[in-house]
Design a protein around this motif. Structure first.
Motif, PDB file in Angstrom:
ATOM      1  N   GLY A 112       0.959  -0.942  -0.397  1.00 40.65           N
ATOM      2  CA  GLY A 112      -0.012  -0.032  -0.463  1.00 40.65           C
ATOM      3  C   GLY A 112       0.788   1.152   0.087  1.00 40.65           C
ATOM      4  O   GLY A 112       1.653   0.998  -0.394  1.00 40.65           O
ATOM      5  N   SER A 113       0.585   1.831   0.775  1.00 36.00           N
ATOM      6  CA  SER A 113       1.269   3.533   1.042  1.00 36.00           C
ATOM      7  C   SER A 113       2.335   3.399   1.710  1.00 36.00           C
ATOM      8  O   SER A 113       2.657   2.783   2.457  1.00 36.00           O
ATOM      9  CB  SER A 113       0.755   4.470   1.610  1.00 36.00           C
ATOM     10  OG  SER A 113       0.248   3.962   3.182  1.00 36.00           O
ATOM     11  N   THR A 114       3.819   4.034   1.182  1.00 32.22           N
ATOM     12  CA  THR A 114       5.077   4.073   2.077  1.00 32.22           C
ATOM     13  C   THR A 114       4.957   4.356   3.400  1.00 32.22           C
ATOM     14  O   THR A 114       5.275   3.197   4.519  1.00 32.22           O
ATOM     15  CB  THR A 114       5.719   5.300   1.664  1.00 32.22           C
ATOM     16  OG1 THR A 114       5.868   5.131   0.483  1.00 32.22           O
ATOM     17  CG2 THR A 114       7.365   4.740   1.811  1.00 32.22           C
ATOM     18  N   GLN A 115       4.217   5.454   4.252  1.00 34.22           N
ATOM     19  CA  GLN A 115       3.602   5.825   5.271  1.00 34.22           C
ATOM     20  C   GLN A 115       2.943   4.287   5.889  1.00 34.22           C
ATOM     21  O   GLN A 115       3.411   3.925   7.231  1.00 34.22           O
ATOM     22  CB  GLN A 115       2.380   6.581   6.006  1.00 34.22           C
ATOM     23  CG  GLN A 115       1.880   6.661   6.692  1.00 34.22           C
ATOM     24  CD  GLN A 115       1.031   8.354   6.522  1.00 34.22           C
ATOM     25  OE1 GLN A 115       0.152   8.856   5.620  1.00 34.22           O
ATOM     26  NE2 GLN A 115       0.502   8.269   8.052  1.00 34.22           N
ATOM     27  N   ASN A 116       1.625   3.543   5.195  1.00 31.47           N
ATOM     28  CA  ASN A 116       1.670   2.400   6.372  1.00 31.47           C
ATOM     29  C   ASN A 116       2.463   1.073   5.723  1.00 31.47           C
ATOM     30  O   ASN A 116       2.928   0.770   7.582  1.00 31.47           O
ATOM     31  CB  ASN A 116       0.414   1.924   5.032  1.00 31.47           C
ATOM     32  CG  ASN A 116      -0.458   0.538   5.796  1.00 31.47           C
ATOM     33  OD1 ASN A 116      -0.915   0.385   6.984  1.00 31.47           O
ATOM     34  ND2 ASN A 116      -0.548  -0.668   4.937  1.00 31.47           N
TER      35      ASN A 116
END
Length: 188
Positions: free
Chosen positions: A91-95
């Motif tokens: 998913g996202s880099t943040q996740n």
């Protein structure tokens, strides 16, 4: 001659009834396996995947987190956060960063600044993480074997194409009108 004509009419009528029944059966198959059934099955499948992703490996890691360790253990280098996110489909880099932070806190891996470019984070697997990845590998092989047995005779290429189409539809801008995607939601 009258009975011969009646016999021919009877045969033709029976033929028409059989064809009608075949058509009716075909229609009921289409209804049974039509688009609305597919949507319903995909929703059920999503619930199953959520349960699957919450299974634990050795009572410690969720399948989702163990798979990320498995991906990391398969590499011959310490990837940066962005590279691992893309490779693992996280998913996202943040996740992915959130998941990595939890794995780092629990000693499965270490997230460190790159020695050349201090702004870049590198992800290193620990011995504890490698052992967990090996357990996941054993789980994946056992699960894959069971799955192959269950889908024997099913055209896997068509199944994958259908799932790809589903992902494409969900990711399309038109779907965002119905359900906004929240990339910050927990995914593992």
């Amino acid at each position: 001659m009258n009975t011969a004509v009646e016999q021919e009419r009877s045969n033709n009528t029976m033929g028409k009834l059989v064809r009608f029944e075949e058509v009716a059966e075909s229609v009921s198959e289409q209804e049974k396996y039509g688009p609305s059934t597919l949507v319903s099955k995909l929703i059920d499948f999503n619930s199953t995947l959520l349960k699957f992703n919450c299974l634990t490996i050795d009572g410690v890691l969720t399948v989702r987190r163990a798979r990320l360790l498995w991906t990391l253990a398969s590499l011959d280098h310490a990837p940066c956060l962005t590279e691992l996110t893309e490779m693992d489909n996280a998913g996202s880099t943040q996740n992915c960063g959130r998941i990595l932070g939890q794995l780092d806190e629990n000693g499965f891996l270490a997230v460190r600044s790159d020695s050349v470019d201090g702004r870049m984070l590198r992800v290193y697997i620990t011995d504890k993480g490698r052992k967990a990845a090996e357990s996941f590998g054993q789980f994946a092989v056992a699960f894959g074997t069971l799955l192959e047995r269950e889908v024997e005779g099913i055209d896997i290429k068509k199944m994958v194409t259908t799932l790809d189409a589903f992902e494409t539809i969900i990711a399309s801008p038109r779907m965002s009108d119905f359900a906004p995607v929240d990339d910050s939601a927990p995914n593992g």
